[in-house]
Design a protein around this motif. Structure first.
Motif, mmCIF file in Angstrom:
data_model
loop_
_atom_site.group_PDB
_atom_site.id
_atom_site.type_symbol
_atom_site.label_atom_id
_atom_site.label_comp_id
_atom_site.label_asym_id
_atom_site.label_seq_id
_atom_site.Cartn_x
_atom_site.Cartn_y
_atom_site.Cartn_z
ATOM 1 N N GLU A 256 0.844 -1.191 0.000
ATOM 2 C CA GLU A 256 0.000 0.000 0.000
ATOM 3 C C GLU A 256 0.880 1.242 0.000
ATOM 4 O O GLU A 256 1.783 1.375 0.831
ATOM 5 N N VAL A 257 0.625 2.138 -0.945
ATOM 6 C CA VAL A 257 1.348 3.404 -1.047
ATOM 7 C C VAL A 257 0.319 4.529 -1.188
ATOM 8 O O VAL A 257 -0.564 4.450 -2.042
ATOM 9 N N SER A 258 0.421 5.532 -0.330
ATOM 10 C CA SER A 258 -0.486 6.677 -0.383
ATOM 11 C C SER A 258 0.319 7.947 -0.633
ATOM 12 O O SER A 258 1.526 7.983 -0.398
ATOM 13 N N THR A 259 -0.351 8.982 -1.092
ATOM 14 C CA THR A 259 0.325 10.236 -1.402
ATOM 15 C C THR A 259 -0.220 11.348 -0.508
ATOM 16 O O THR A 259 -1.431 11.578 -0.458
ATOM 17 N N TYR A 260 0.704 12.012 0.207
ATOM 18 C CA TYR A 260 0.330 13.047 1.159
ATOM 19 C C TYR A 260 1.258 14.251 1.010
ATOM 20 O O TYR A 260 2.344 14.148 0.428
ATOM 21 N N HIS A 261 0.837 15.360 1.593
ATOM 22 C CA HIS A 261 1.765 16.469 1.795
ATOM 23 C C HIS A 261 2.594 16.172 3.039
ATOM 24 O O HIS A 261 2.051 15.868 4.106
ATOM 25 N N VAL A 262 3.915 16.238 2.892
ATOM 26 C CA VAL A 262 4.821 16.017 4.020
ATOM 27 C C VAL A 262 5.699 17.249 4.182
ATOM 28 O O VAL A 262 6.327 17.713 3.224
ATOM 29 N N ALA A 263 5.722 17.783 5.390
ATOM 30 C CA ALA A 263 6.590 18.916 5.716
ATOM 31 C C ALA A 263 7.491 18.523 6.870
ATOM 32 O O ALA A 263 7.083 17.785 7.768
ATOM 33 N N VAL A 264 8.733 19.003 6.841
ATOM 34 C CA VAL A 264 9.710 18.682 7.881
ATOM 35 C C VAL A 264 9.973 19.924 8.718
ATOM 36 O O VAL A 264 10.198 21.014 8.177
ATOM 37 N N ASP A 265 9.953 19.766 10.033
ATOM 38 C CA ASP A 265 10.226 20.879 10.949
ATOM 39 C C ASP A 265 11.736 21.069 11.061
ATOM 40 O O ASP A 265 12.436 20.203 11.581
ATOM 41 N N ASP A 266 12.220 22.206 10.568
ATOM 42 C CA ASP A 266 13.661 22.459 10.588
ATOM 43 C C ASP A 266 14.091 23.296 11.790
ATOM 44 O O ASP A 266 15.261 23.667 11.903
#
Length: 319
Positions: A256-266
């Motif tokens: 299973e592969v889903s597509t999301y918005h991913v943001a990294v806290d820098d």
């Protein structure tokens, strides 16, 4: 045949990802680039060369890359991988020369020379990729795919409660990569569920009595001890880098592969390196990260057994 550059902070599990990629007929490893992360940098360089030698792949050049994250201070994970990164005190000195040139430059040059044909397998912090992107703003369009082992999708981290090690080491680089590249992410949580070897698996590996099986046992010994619950428990280890390499090479493993918005806290602090994965679509961020949510564990185990027993990971995939 996938043309791949492996970007790695070579310690225990990274070595298995390199072996799998080099010994699979589905992948051509064109270069290995080294990035600061798991253990002292020069150890990572030697570990990569030692592993390529084991794979009879000394024709694959090793390029030294970033020795520090972009901005942050960090600590190695020798308590997991051993002082040498290979589970103990081996400290291999191969005598093999590193290739001339800087890892990020090599990523750029190779992607420019073959636009759309090179896949990046990033199994360490993302410093080299961020530096390559700074040199070539068109890099997101020049690469074929970018596979990243890192982050923690709505689960506890493995270096802090909020973060997984690779993205914690260089969150500034990770933020730039996730903001602008179309990434396929294999996170700590799915690895912890679908890519763990415990006592039954290690007993099977030990029975193989091969060079690669013995190497695997050695490089995972420290991690198993770290994950042990007492003197009578031999412990377990997750194989995040191996499973990322396997998922790249063998689409059959991707359940299973889903597509999301991913943001990294820098930001520095409690949430440094945190991956904000918008599974419910509540932010206005563009969904551009493909998150592997489920792995065929039995097939992955079969690939690893075939790698360690017969140096032929492809034979672990049913026709």
């Amino acid at each position: 045949m996938r043309r791949v550059i492996i970007d790695t902070d070579t310690a225990g599990d990274d070595t298995q990802a390199i072996l799998l990629s080099c010994l699979s007929d589905r992948v051509t490893v064109e270069a290995v680039t080294i990035v600061a992360g798991n253990v002292p940098f020069d150890r990572e360089v030697e570990n990569a060369k030692y592993t390529l030698d084991l794979a009879d792949s000394l024709d694959v050049p090793v390029y030294e890359g970033a020795r520090q994250p972009l901005l942050k201070e960090f600590e190695h994970a020798t308590y997991i991988h051993g002082e040498d990164g290979l589970g103990g005190d081996v400290f291999p000195d191969t005598g093999i020369e590193s290739a001339a040139g800087f890892g990020p430059d090599e990523i750029v040059d190779r992607c420019r020379a073959a636009p759309g044909e090179i896949t990046l397998l990033c199994i360490g912090p993302l410093t080299n990729l961020a530096l390559a992107y700074a040199r070539e703003p068109e890099l997101p369009d020049l690469v074929d795919e970018v596979w990243v082992m890192g982050g923690n999708v709505n689960c506890e981290g493995n270096i802090t409660p909020a973060a997984e090690f690779n993205l914690w080491v260089d969150p500034d680089a990770a933020k730039r990569v996730f903001d602008d590249f179309e990434v396929t992410l294999v996170d700590w949580g799915v690895c912890l569920r679908d890519a763990v070897f415990g006592t039954p698996e290690f007993e099977a590996v030990s029975a193989f009595d091969t060079e690669l099986a013995s190497f695997f046992e050695s490089v995972t010994e420290k991690a198993r001890a770290f994950n042990s619950e007492g003197p009578d428990d031999p412990g377990w280890t997750a194989l995040p880098d191996s499973v990322t390499a396997a998922l790249l090479a063998y689409p059959e493993l991707r359940e299973e592969v889903s597509t999301y918005h991913v943001a990294v806290d820098d930001r520095e602090g409690l949430t440094r390196g945190y991956t904000s994965v918008d599974v419910n679509g509540v932010t206005d961020g563009e969904p551009n990260t493909h998150v592997v949510e489920s792995v065929d564990n039995d097939a992955f185990q079969s690939v690893m057994y075939s790698l360690l027993q017969s140096r032929d990971p492809d034979s672990g995939i049913a026709e």
